[in-house]
Scaffold this active site. Structure first.
Site, PDB file in Angstrom:
ATOM      1  N   LYS A 232       0.935  56.919 -25.040  1.00  0.00           N
ATOM      2  CA  LYS A 232       1.981  56.444 -25.952  1.00  0.00           C
ATOM      3  C   LYS A 232       1.630  56.837 -27.376  1.00  0.00           C
ATOM      4  CE  LYS A 232       1.334  53.157 -28.382  1.00  0.00           C
ATOM      5  NZ  LYS A 232       0.893  51.938 -29.085  1.00  0.00           N
TER       6      LYS A 232
ATOM      7  N   ASP B 179       0.851  46.181 -25.496  1.00  0.00           N
ATOM      8  CA  ASP B 179       1.445  47.482 -25.198  1.00  0.00           C
ATOM      9  C   ASP B 179       1.837  47.653 -23.733  1.00  0.00           C
ATOM     10  OD1 ASP B 179       1.389  48.579 -27.754  1.00  0.00           O
ATOM     11  OD2 ASP B 179      -0.613  49.428 -27.513  1.00  0.00           O
TER      12      ASP B 179
END
Length: 285
Positions: free
Chosen positions: A11, A137
């Protein structure tokens, strides 16, 4: 024996703003996050007995309860009363402690894969709620794609993917503590903040140029000041002609985005002159 395979993409944060510190100790954030095709891979299969066995070709990661993928398997077993064992092999490609959510993405892949392996039939919303117990996350990594995140990062709104482009990522040989960076940030003293609205508008219009203009990460004010290696990489990418450059998360990885493949080799080679860990990826759409 049935084997389940899951990819765990890295990410990057196209935008990261910290609004304030919350009473629960977390920080209130606004983030625009997306994924690139630099990815770990997980292979899962059942084992006899009530146990979790984790292996990896990487010799530098924990293979016990310190590993988020292991924690994900244990959480799922405990929450849903699963008494079957599982063997998980983690093919590690994302650099560790890099600001790329590698551990969170591994945990997300483990939750998705074990939901299939054990035929639990959990909806994605429930898997995301489980993931939030493991880290801020993880819910995004379960959902994938591109998202606008608020709260402590777990309140997600899926948005269109940014324009397709090349991504060059470089990680200096240092470790940066996320907690330390957040602890030293004085969000209320910042004179400027990245504008989430501008990034969201640029993505929805499909304007690569405006995405580059809207890149921003308030954590750079801490990490670049304390770690000159990170600033050196950012300055180098800008000098070599990347269209947009930003540190991801709390660092230390810096990424450059490029619309033209012809620039990729020049930036990659320029960085490799002084940085060992350099990766070339594509934005996932």
């Amino acid at each position: 024996m049935t084997k389940i395979y899951e990819k765990a993409p890295a990410k990057i944060n196209l935008l990261l703003d910290v609004l304030r510190k919350r009473e629960d100790g977390y920080h209130e954030v606004e983030m625009v996050m997306t994924m690139v095709d630099l990815a770990d891979r997980l292979e899962m299969e059942e084992l006899p007995g009530d146990r979790i066995v984790l292996s990896s070709q990487a010799g530098f990661i924990p293979l016990d309860e310190k590993n988020l993928a292991f924690q994900a398997a244990r959480l799922m077993k405990e929450r849903y009363g699963v008494s079957r064992g599982v063997y998980i092999h983690l093919d590690k490609r994302i650099p560790v402690a890099a600001g790329l959510a590698g551990g969170s993405s591994d945990a997300a892949a483990a939750l998705r894969g074990l939901n299939r392996l054990w035929k639990l039939g959990l909806p994605q919303s429930e898997i995301e709620a489980l993931g939030a117990e493991l880290g801020s996350d993880v819910p995004f990594c379960i959902r994938g794609g591109t998202a606008f995140a608020r709260g402590r990062g777990e309140v997600l709104e899926s948005i269109p993917s940014p324009p397709q482009c090349w991504v060059v990522l470089a990680k200096p040989p240092i470790n940066v503590s996320t907690a330390d960076v957040y602890g030293k940030l004085r969000a209320n003293e910042l004179t400027s903040h990245p504008k989430a609205g501008e990034m969201l508008s640029a993505i929805r219009r499909g304007s690569f140029q405006d995405v580059c203009k809207a890149l921003g990460n308030v954590l750079e004010t801490v990490t670049l000041e304390r770690y000159p290696e990170v600033r050196q990489i950012k300055d180098c990418m800008i000098k070599l002609g990347a269209d947009g450059v930003l540190m991801s998360g709390s660092g230390p990885t810096v990424f450059g985005i490029l619309s033209k493949e012809t620039k990729v080799a020049r930036i990659y080679n320029g960085l490799r002159g002084f940085c060992k860990e350099v990766y070339v990826a594509r934005m996932l759409t």
